[in-house]
Enzyme design. Structure first.
Site, mmCIF file in Angstrom:
data_model
loop_
_atom_site.group_PDB
_atom_site.id
_atom_site.type_symbol
_atom_site.label_atom_id
_atom_site.label_comp_id
_atom_site.label_asym_id
_atom_site.label_seq_id
_atom_site.Cartn_x
_atom_site.Cartn_y
_atom_site.Cartn_z
ATOM 1 N N LEU A 76 -2.938 34.574 25.192
ATOM 2 C CA LEU A 76 -2.132 33.775 24.282
ATOM 3 C C LEU A 76 -0.997 34.707 23.857
ATOM 4 C CD1 LEU A 76 -2.182 30.989 22.855
ATOM 5 C CD2 LEU A 76 -3.610 32.000 21.092
ATOM 6 N N ASP A 77 0.255 34.213 23.886
ATOM 7 C CA ASP A 77 1.404 35.080 23.580
ATOM 8 C C ASP A 77 1.259 35.741 22.213
ATOM 9 O OD1 ASP A 77 2.541 34.292 25.956
ATOM 10 O OD2 ASP A 77 3.848 32.797 25.032
ATOM 11 N N LYS A 78 1.942 36.872 22.066
ATOM 12 C CA LYS A 78 1.887 37.616 20.800
ATOM 13 C C LYS A 78 2.337 36.746 19.622
ATOM 14 C CE LYS A 78 3.809 41.857 18.798
ATOM 15 N NZ LYS A 78 4.610 43.062 19.059
ATOM 16 N N HIS A 160 3.695 32.064 29.792
ATOM 17 C CA HIS A 160 4.627 31.317 28.920
ATOM 18 C C HIS A 160 4.776 29.855 29.346
ATOM 19 C CE1 HIS A 160 5.629 34.996 27.030
ATOM 20 N NE2 HIS A 160 6.643 35.363 27.761
ATOM 21 N N LYS A 163 6.123 27.177 26.790
ATOM 22 C CA LYS A 163 7.502 27.522 26.402
ATOM 23 C C LYS A 163 8.468 27.225 27.541
ATOM 24 C CE LYS A 163 6.141 31.201 23.248
ATOM 25 N NZ LYS A 163 5.875 32.633 23.165
#
Ligand code: URA
Length: 212
Positions: A76-78, A160, A163
């Protein structure tokens, strides 16, 4: 320590955790073959096991389970928040992550710009991104305004991905929260950074749900 009612003082004593009854200070120990933890990852924390500068999801466990080799089953992205599953069950992690199994992940997202039916259709058809074409995904619009709110369900986990799918529709994701992985739903009573072990039912559902 007592093993099957007999006192044992030899540190090298071999026990069979699946069969022997072990007790320490009058308390029976139960043996868990695998550990399963759900965490509500906060912003700014990375979903890796080690990092020299950033706080990781493993750091948030504060040394508990440090004798186990826990790892996050999926990134999971930062800057994203929400559900991360930590486990040492490699087989389950592989099943959840293998692209051929197409395990669904649902996210709540807030994006800059208005969402409409053309976005829903583009997600449903699968979208051509720079380096690959996505599988069909589900976009559910909750609110369309200067900042729009929606649920996105994808069944793959490319870098990502949400996004980039939104970017391909000309929208920037400003908030992203993972709500579910397959049958496992984020426990909304967990605040940012909180975690708990999965219940028996949750573990059962992860081991028995139909993937492709
Ligand atoms: N999609 C993204 O863009 N980021 C994530 O962390 C997960 C899915």
């Amino acid at each position: 320590m007592y093993v099957n009612g007999d006192i044992v003082t030899d540190a090298g004593f071999y026990v069979n955790p699946a069969e022997d009854r072990i007790s320490v200070s009058g308390q029976d120990l139960t043996y868990q073959e695998y550990i399963y933890i759900m965490m509500n990852k906060p912003e700014g924390v990375i979903s890796s096991t080690y990092d020299s500068k950033d706080t990781t999801v493993i750091d948030l466990l504060e040394g508990e389970y440090s004798h186990r080799n826990l790892f996050p089953a999926g990134r999971l992205d930062k800057d994203a928040v929400g559900l991360v599953l930590l486990t040492d069950d490699g087989k389950l992690a592989h099943r959840l992550l293998a692209p051929k199994n197409r395990v669904e992940k649902t996210y709540y997202a807030e994006v800059k710009g208005r969402l409409d039916e053309s976005d829903v259709n583009a997600f449903a058809q699968g979208m051509k991104l720079e380096d690959f074409v996505t599988l069909p995904a589900k976009l559910e619009i909750l609110e369309s305004d200067d900042i729009s709110c929606c649920y996105v369900t994808i069944s793959e986990g490319k870098f990502h991905q949400v996004k980039r799918m939104m970017q391909a529709r000309g929208k920037e994701v400003v908030f992203l929260k993972r709500l579910s992985i397959g049958p496992l739903k984020l426990d909304e009573t967990l605040g940012p950074g909180d975690w708990r072990e999965l219940t028996e039912d949750e573990i059962y559902s992860l081991n028995h749900f139909d993937s492709m």
